[in-house]
Structures are given as C-alpha cells and as structure tokens.
Design an enzyme around this catalytic site. Structure first.
Site, PDB file in Angstrom:
ATOM      1  N   HIS A  71     -19.096 -13.502 -24.265  1.00  0.00           N
ATOM      2  CA  HIS A  71     -17.558 -13.376 -23.467  1.00  0.00           C
ATOM      3  C   HIS A  71     -18.289 -13.027 -21.935  1.00  0.00           C
ATOM      4  O   HIS A  71     -17.584 -13.463 -21.026  1.00  0.00           O
ATOM      5  CB  HIS A  71     -17.453 -11.745 -23.599  1.00  0.00           C
ATOM      6  N   ASP A 119     -21.859 -12.498 -30.180  1.00  0.00           N
ATOM      7  CA  ASP A 119     -21.714 -12.929 -28.574  1.00  0.00           C
ATOM      8  C   ASP A 119     -22.927 -13.331 -28.202  1.00  0.00           C
ATOM      9  O   ASP A 119     -24.188 -12.427 -27.146  1.00  0.00           O
ATOM     10  CB  ASP A 119     -21.293 -10.937 -28.871  1.00  0.00           C
ATOM     11  N   SER A 214     -23.571  -8.081 -18.530  1.00  0.00           N
ATOM     12  CA  SER A 214     -23.674  -8.486 -19.927  1.00  0.00           C
ATOM     13  C   SER A 214     -24.786  -9.290 -19.948  1.00  0.00           C
ATOM     14  O   SER A 214     -24.536 -10.441 -18.830  1.00  0.00           O
ATOM     15  CB  SER A 214     -22.119  -8.483 -20.453  1.00  0.00           C
TER      16      SER A 214
END
EC number: 3.4.21.36
Length: 266
Positions: A71, A119, A214
């Site tokens: 992402h 992810d 992230s």
C-alpha cells in the site's frame, strides 16, 4: 529539503468488524532508537514539487532490493530510498540516496481489501548500496517460521509518537511482543480481519504502530538473533494504541519463496 506528508487513510469498508484497519502505521509509545542501531531500516520517500517526502519505512534485504508494504507504492510516484539515516531533518553524513528503478507489488494485493493480506512489495534500486556499520541487510526468517506467542519484538519507524501527535524526526523504536494467530484472530481481538499470513504484535493499549510509517520492519528475537518477521501493515481505525487491537504486519515467512523468485527473475 525533506518534508513530511501523512498519507490518506486506506480503510477496509464493508467488513463485518467495527474495527476497520487503517494502513498508516507509526511508532506510538516508543523511544528514540540508538543511532543506526537498526541498520537495515530504510526511509522510502517520494518527489513532489521539488521536495522529497518521507512516506513509509522498509527493510534492505539485498544491496539493491528493499522490502516494504504494497500500500506504500500502489500509486504512481517517483520514489527514492534512503539508507543509513537516523534524523530525517538533517544530514547525518551516513546516508546513501538511491532511486527506485522497479516496483514489484505482490500480484494478489488488493488495495480495496486490506484484510485479504498480500500487503508486500519489493523495490529494485537503481544501484547497489554500500554496506557498512550504518547500512546492513535485514535477516529474514526461514520460510513458514511462526513466532511463539509473546516473542520479544521491536517495531521501528519515523513518525507520530501518539495518536494525532507530532511527527518524530528521529528513528523511533517500541517493544511489541508478538500475539499468536489463535489469540489475535479471536473475537475479542481482531477476529476474521486477521489472516494466518499476518503477524500481530502489541495490543497493550500503550505501544503500537500509528499513522504514516507503514512498510517498516518488525524485528523479533529468535534463538539469540533479530530477524525481520513483519512488514508493518495496519492498525485499528479506532486509534493507534487500542487495547486488544495489536498492530498487524505482513508475515514475512509466508512470502520467502515469492521474495526469492521475484529477485531472481528481476
């Protein structure tokens, strides 16, 4: 001049749980890491208006490959990777700046369904970095390795030190013991949002990941050595340090074959 920008929230809509994932994770309740104490940590930055913006973390896994979250890179931008950094607002003299030449996102990643997993992404650098005491390769776990419950782990990253707090300029670390799948997928924790290809850590209501960094590593101590068992993926939409809502990571050991094949074929 480096500037900061917190990415827009990616929320999993239409899921049965009320605790929607938020895929922007920074370190909450942590402390400043020792300078270059996590030498595989990288800063992923993108270019906008002539300035570079830190957006995600990542792990150097080869001299010309970085592992991060899907992402972080699933929208087209000009990216670079910075290795050997500690304070993003100043030149420490140990940094190396390298352009990202190719981005390989896992083929099953779906940005509209974060809870499905996958992810993870690999970034091929335009040139190999030089390894030294400030820049080292992250050690990956064996394929299929599963952490025991309450294994000692640390999340690292740059950013908010509390929900809606200020951005940290220096690398932060927080102790997040692992939470095994049986507990993390129970109804009082994350329920069916969490899959067995994920790793949970924390959930004490004090320490966690939080908005904006992230893709960074979860370093876990196994047999006396730290290895990167997780890629920071999401936290609870209710807040960063919510009790019984551990930070959720992509489980690296579930993707070792994909990592090796991707690097070999690119």
């Amino acid at each position: 001049m480096l500037r900061f920008l917190v990415f827009a929230t990616l929320v999993l809509y239409g899921h049965s749980t009320q605790d929607f994932p938020e895929t922007n994770a920074r370190v909450v309740g942590g402390t400043e890491a020792g300078r270059n104490s996590w030498p595989s940590q990288i800063s992923l930055q993108y270019l906008s208006g002539g300035s570079w913006y830190h957006t995600c973390g990542g792990t150097l896994i080869r001299q010309n490959w970085v592992m991060t979250a899907a992402h972080c890179v699933d929208s087209p931008k000009t990216f670079r990777v910075v290795v050997g950094d500690h304070n993003l607002s100043q030149n420490d003299g140990t940094e190396q700046y390298v352009s990202v030449q190719k981005i390989v996102v896992h083929p099953y990643w779906n940005s509209n369904n974060v809870a499905a997993g996958y992810d993870i992404a690999l970034l091929r650098l335009a040139q190999s970095v030089t390894l030294n005491s400030y820049v080292q390769l992250g050690v990956l776990p064996q394929e299929g390795a599963i952490l025991a419950n309450d294994s000692p782990c640390y999340i690292t990253g740059w950013g908010r030190t509390k929900t809606n707090g200020q951005l940290a300029q220096t690398l932060q670390q927080a102790y997040l013991p692992s939470v095994d799948y049986a507990i993390c997928s129970s109804s009082s924790y994350w329920g069916s949002t969490v899959k067995n290809t994920m790793v949970c850590a924390g959930g004490d209501g004090v320490h966690s990941g939080c908005q904006g960094d992230s893709g960074g590593p979860l370093h876990c101590l196994v047999n006396g050595k730290y290895s990167v068992h997780g890629v920071t993926s999401f936290v609870s939409k209710q807040g960063c340090n919510v009790s019984r809502k551990p930070t959720v990571f992509t489980r690296v050991s579930a993707y070792i074959s994909w990592i090796n094949k991707t690097i070999a074929s690119n």
